[in-house]
Design an enzyme around this catalytic site. Structure first.
Site, PDB file in Angstrom:
ATOM      1  N   CYS A 104       0.886  -1.162   0.000  1.00 38.07           N
ATOM      2  CA  CYS A 104       0.000   0.000   0.000  1.00 38.07           C
ATOM      3  C   CYS A 104       0.923   1.209   0.000  1.00 38.07           C
ATOM      4  O   CYS A 104       1.513   1.532   1.032  1.00 38.07           O
ATOM      5  CB  CYS A 104      -0.912   0.006   1.225  1.00 38.07           C
ATOM      6  SG  CYS A 104      -1.882   1.526   1.362  1.00 38.07           S
ATOM      7  N   CYS A 107      -0.731   4.377   2.241  1.00 39.29           N
ATOM      8  CA  CYS A 107      -0.817   4.288   3.712  1.00 39.29           C
ATOM      9  C   CYS A 107      -0.315   2.909   4.107  1.00 39.29           C
ATOM     10  O   CYS A 107       0.867   2.627   3.890  1.00 39.29           O
ATOM     11  CB  CYS A 107      -2.213   4.636   4.239  1.00 39.29           C
ATOM     12  SG  CYS A 107      -3.610   3.814   3.478  1.00 39.29           S
ATOM     13  N   SER A 108      -1.154   2.036   4.647  1.00 35.67           N
ATOM     14  CA  SER A 108      -0.660   0.728   5.074  1.00 35.67           C
ATOM     15  C   SER A 108      -1.771  -0.303   5.010  1.00 35.67           C
ATOM     16  O   SER A 108      -1.859  -1.172   5.877  1.00 35.67           O
ATOM     17  CB  SER A 108      -0.113   0.805   6.497  1.00 35.67           C
ATOM     18  OG  SER A 108       0.869   1.806   6.584  1.00 35.67           O
ATOM     19  N   CYS A 109      -2.620  -0.231   3.986  1.00 35.38           N
ATOM     20  CA  CYS A 109      -3.751  -1.151   3.877  1.00 35.38           C
ATOM     21  C   CYS A 109      -3.256  -2.591   3.842  1.00 35.38           C
ATOM     22  O   CYS A 109      -2.265  -2.901   3.169  1.00 35.38           O
ATOM     23  CB  CYS A 109      -4.561  -0.836   2.624  1.00 35.38           C
ATOM     24  SG  CYS A 109      -5.272   0.820   2.667  1.00 35.38           S
TER      25      CYS A 109
END
Lengths: 199, 108, 116
Positions: A104, A107-109
């Site tokens: 991602c 962000c940090s999905c």
């Protein structure tokens, strides 16, 4: 005793979080028991062991694998895994011709119900910056060497779909049962940063 | 926004620093921060995209110098104030109380 | 917003809440269509990464209808529209030195795409 400028946030991060927690408890926006229950859920009940069950089932049940690859969310829910950050799942299959890698960049999905919470490296700048532009160099840092005849596919989770890699079943595992296969499946193999071997 | 969060393809970020046998949380404050965010998200205090955007609006150097759950802390403080659920003065008072309590503990 | 009890919060997280929107919206594209990512530079929130703007790709799959983050992050409406998985070759984005077979997929809303 140090003198504080108390209109600035505390430099001690733990103190600053404690201040916010106290405030939200005082205002009735959160309850202490709820916070404890949320931590317990993600620290003890949800993790890559869930995804490993999905993978082992797909390796041993061709009809399940077909359902998983065509419509992953209900197939994963068959094993009891669903919830926040896994509402709309896509599973991509590694084969001798294709290697998949998840990232991602924005962000940090990450697919929480099957893999749990992401490791720090997955959320940090180096991986997010490099996975899309130089995936083979990133994979080499994980000790994974992908041949030139293999297509590397990187999946950037920019929307609300969440991805999981179905790793290749290692050679030499023909005699193993489902539980033994589950034990072989690592978190990183379901992100795409590891290949699996028979133990 | 063309922010620091939009990292895809950037150079100079260094090697991947993967930790062996990494714990789910690295400190108690990370546990509390994680739960505070999810509890306020689950009760409808803000939308996921609002939370992401509040992270993106962090000062760029600070974004790169802070950890994931520090991003969450910045975002949650900012959103709760912007949405009127917390007054700025309440947050400052909470910082003051926490600092004073820590000082008292240190002096004891 | 009032605090959730532990039971409600855990049940909410375990159930999840899909971001899909159950509304009929015409899809602008279908699998196989050639597309180009728009070169937009909004000051607000967007989920269109810079590295792919202006690049040509192919619609791989239509994932259905979702709300648009560019609107929802700013108190706007859902602006429901189709989200697609769009395939880009590594060479299209990173140049001639990228490995010829490699590619990546980016999930993109209708508002992020034009026909190529």
């Amino acid at each position: 005793m140090a003198s504080h400028d108390h209109t600035e946030p505390p430099s001690d991060i733990a103190l600053r979080v404690k201040a916010l927690e106290s405030l939200l408890l005082d205002k009735g926006l959160v309850e202490a028991e709820t916070l404890d229950a949320i931590v317990d859920l993600y620290e003890h009940n949800i993790g890559p062991q869930n995804g490993a069950r999905v993978v082992a089932r797909a390796w041993t049940d061709p009809e399940y694998k077909a359902r998983l690859l065509s419509d992953a969310t209900p197939a994963i829910a068959e094993l009891g895994y669903r919830g926040a950050q896994g509402e709309d799942m896509v599973v991509v299959e590694n084969t001798p011709e294709v290697h998949n890698l998840l990232v991602c960049t924005l962000c940090s999905c990450y697919p929480w119900p099957v893999l749990g919470l992401p490791p720090v490296w997955y959320k940090a700048a180096p991986y997010r910056a490099r996975a899309v532009s130089e995936p083979r160099a990133v994979l080499a840092e994980f000790g994974v060497d992908i041949g030139d005849d293999v297509e590397v596919r990187v999946w950037d989770s920019t929307a609300e779909l969440r991805y999981m890699v179905l790793p290749e079943r290692p050679a030499g595992t023909e005699g193993l049962d489902v539980e033994e296969l589950e034990a072989l499946v690592t978190r990183d193999s379901m992100i795409g940063t590891a290949l699996l071997e028979a133990r | 926004m063309n922010g620091i969060h939009d990292l895809g393809g950037m150079h100079g970020m260094g090697p991947i620093d993967a930790e062996t046998d990494e714990p789910i949380f690295h400190a108690e404050w990370e546990r509390r921060m994680f739960a505070l965010m999810l509890a306020t998200f689950a009760n409808g205090s803000f939308k996921g995209d609002e939370f992401r955007h509040a992270i993106e609006r962090m000062e760029p150097a600070e974004y790169l110098n802070t950890s994931y759950y520090e991003h969450w802390l910045h975002s949650l403080e900012r959103l709760l104030v912007e949405k009127g659920q917390v007054a700025p003065g309440e947050l400052e008072a909470a910082w003051k109380n926490a600092a004073n309590a820590a000082d008292a503990e240190g002096a004891a | 917003m009032p605090a959730l009890t532990a039971e409600t919060a855990v049940a909410t997280l375990m159930a999840g809440a899909s971001a899909r929107i159950d509304v009929e919206v015409a899809a602008k594209f279908k699998a196989g269509d050639a597309v180009v990512a728009r070169n937009i530079n909004p000051a607000g929130h967007t989920r269109l990464p810079r590295y792919v703007r202006g690049k040509r790709g192919t619609i791989d799959k239509d994932h259905g209808v979702f709300g648009l983050p560019d609107s929802m992050a700013h108190g706007g409406g859902d602006a429901p529209q189709h989200v697609y998985s769009v395939r880009f070759s590594a060479r299209e984005v990173w140049g001639a030195e990228a490995p010829p077979r490699d590619c990546f997929y980016v999930d993109m809303w209708d508002d992020y795409l034009d026909p190529a």
